[in-house]
Design a protein around this motif. Structure first.
Motif, PDB file in Angstrom:
ATOM      1  N   SER A   4      -0.325   5.713   7.516  1.00  0.00           N
ATOM      2  CA  SER A   4      -0.357   4.446   6.790  1.00  0.00           C
ATOM      3  C   SER A   4       1.069   3.909   6.679  1.00  0.00           C
ATOM      4  CB  SER A   4      -0.981   4.638   5.414  1.00  0.00           C
ATOM      5  OG  SER A   4      -0.189   5.520   4.645  1.00  0.00           O
ATOM      6  N   LEU A  37      -6.966   1.669   7.978  1.00  0.00           N
ATOM      7  CA  LEU A  37      -6.030   2.728   7.611  1.00  0.00           C
ATOM      8  C   LEU A  37      -6.753   4.068   7.497  1.00  0.00           C
ATOM      9  CD1 LEU A  37      -3.979   0.864   4.855  1.00  0.00           C
ATOM     10  CD2 LEU A  37      -3.166   1.548   7.120  1.00  0.00           C
ATOM     11  N   LEU A  80      -7.488  -1.962   4.703  1.00  0.00           N
ATOM     12  CA  LEU A  80      -7.935  -0.625   4.311  1.00  0.00           C
ATOM     13  C   LEU A  80      -8.959  -0.057   5.287  1.00  0.00           C
ATOM     14  CD1 LEU A  80      -8.159  -1.083   0.461  1.00  0.00           C
ATOM     15  CD2 LEU A  80      -6.523   0.328   1.718  1.00  0.00           C
ATOM     16  N   GLU A  90      -5.158   1.482  -8.292  1.00  0.00           N
ATOM     17  CA  GLU A  90      -5.601   2.494  -7.332  1.00  0.00           C
ATOM     18  C   GLU A  90      -6.753   1.912  -6.520  1.00  0.00           C
ATOM     19  OE1 GLU A  90      -7.614   6.945  -7.228  1.00  0.00           O
ATOM     20  OE2 GLU A  90      -6.668   6.252  -9.071  1.00  0.00           O
ATOM     21  N   GLN A 122      -4.706  12.172  -2.426  1.00  0.00           N
ATOM     22  CA  GLN A 122      -4.029  10.985  -1.924  1.00  0.00           C
ATOM     23  C   GLN A 122      -4.795   9.740  -2.351  1.00  0.00           C
ATOM     24  OE1 GLN A 122      -4.409  11.727   2.274  1.00  0.00           O
ATOM     25  NE2 GLN A 122      -2.469  12.817   2.395  1.00  0.00           N
ATOM     26  N   TYR A 123      -4.091   8.631  -2.408  1.00  0.00           N
ATOM     27  CA  TYR A 123      -4.750   7.359  -2.684  1.00  0.00           C
ATOM     28  C   TYR A 123      -3.824   6.237  -2.251  1.00  0.00           C
ATOM     29  CZ  TYR A 123      -1.780   7.259  -6.846  1.00  0.00           C
ATOM     30  OH  TYR A 123      -0.713   7.269  -7.703  1.00  0.00           O
ATOM     31  N   TYR A 124      -4.380   5.064  -2.114  1.00  0.00           N
ATOM     32  CA  TYR A 124      -3.577   3.873  -1.865  1.00  0.00           C
ATOM     33  C   TYR A 124      -3.307   3.206  -3.201  1.00  0.00           C
ATOM     34  CZ  TYR A 124      -4.215   4.385   3.107  1.00  0.00           C
ATOM     35  OH  TYR A 124      -4.172   4.864   4.379  1.00  0.00           O
ATOM     36  N   ASN A 182       3.576   0.469   4.510  1.00  0.00           N
ATOM     37  CA  ASN A 182       3.597  -0.581   3.502  1.00  0.00           C
ATOM     38  C   ASN A 182       3.099  -1.882   4.090  1.00  0.00           C
ATOM     39  OD1 ASN A 182       4.675   1.079   1.554  1.00  0.00           O
ATOM     40  ND2 ASN A 182       6.771   0.516   2.000  1.00  0.00           N
ATOM     41  N   CYS A 220       0.871  -1.166   0.000  1.00  0.00           N
ATOM     42  CA  CYS A 220       0.000   0.000   0.000  1.00  0.00           C
ATOM     43  C   CYS A 220       0.907   1.214   0.000  1.00  0.00           C
ATOM     44  CB  CYS A 220      -0.871   0.046   1.256  1.00  0.00           C
ATOM     45  SG  CYS A 220      -2.355  -0.924   1.145  1.00  0.00           S
ATOM     46  N   ASN A 221       0.598   2.178  -0.781  1.00  0.00           N
ATOM     47  CA  ASN A 221       1.366   3.407  -0.829  1.00  0.00           C
ATOM     48  C   ASN A 221       1.296   4.096   0.535  1.00  0.00           C
ATOM     49  OD1 ASN A 221       2.482   5.833  -1.433  1.00  0.00           O
ATOM     50  ND2 ASN A 221       1.059   6.375  -3.056  1.00  0.00           N
ATOM     51  N   PRO A 222       2.429   4.447   1.158  1.00  0.00           N
ATOM     52  CA  PRO A 222       2.389   5.038   2.491  1.00  0.00           C
ATOM     53  C   PRO A 222       2.094   6.537   2.495  1.00  0.00           C
ATOM     54  CG  PRO A 222       4.647   4.754   1.794  1.00  0.00           C
ATOM     55  CD  PRO A 222       3.773   4.150   0.714  1.00  0.00           C
ATOM     56  N   PRO A 275      -7.707   8.364   2.692  1.00  0.00           N
ATOM     57  CA  PRO A 275      -6.970   9.352   1.892  1.00  0.00           C
ATOM     58  C   PRO A 275      -7.845  10.563   1.556  1.00  0.00           C
ATOM     59  CG  PRO A 275      -6.804   7.149   0.937  1.00  0.00           C
ATOM     60  CD  PRO A 275      -7.851   7.093   2.002  1.00  0.00           C
TER      61      PRO A 275
END
Length: 131
Positions: free
Chosen positions: A12, A30, A27, A129, A38-40, A14, A5-7, A33
């Protein structure tokens, strides 16, 4: 394997996942976003990807990238794609990523195009995404 997962969103980090169910649970725990900022981001090894999983309502396939064993993007970080690779590089989408057909072509061409350096031995990743 689903991986990373994008930190970017605060709080959040990884994560590595074996299944889509694990992603849903993670998710939910977390931070949300900021929409539009922002996004994961998930990346999935295409060899282990069940395409039907991409029908999940929270997932949007952005495209495909290739990386060497150090997870360095061959598309963005290993030098210009010239000669036989140039036409493929010119077809990237709005996210700077390839379609699967071009990613497979590039994977086959990269070893010889880069004189069998380690940058030519690549894995194809689907970048997704998460909404």
């Amino acid at each position: 394997m689903w991986c990373k997962c994008n930190p970017y969103p605060t709080g959040s980090s990884n994560h590595c996942f074996i299944s889509l169910e694990q992603i849903d649970e993670a998710l939910d725990n977390l931070p949300t976003p900021i929409r539009g900022q922002q996004y994961y981001l998930l990346f999935v090894d295409v060899e282990s990807l069940d395409i039907s999983e991409l029908l999940h309502p929270r997932l949007k396939l952005l495209g495909y990238d290739l990386s060497d064993l150090t997870l360095t993007s061959s598309l963005l970080n290993c030098g210009r794609w010239i000669a036989v690779l140039a036409p493929i590089a010119q077809r990237v989408n709005q996210y700077g990523l390839l379609n699967l057909e071009d990613a497979l072509k590039a994977q086959a061409l990269l070893p010889e195009a880069w004189n069998y350096s380690h940058h030519g031995d690549v894995t194809i990743w689907a970048l997704i995404e998460v909404d």
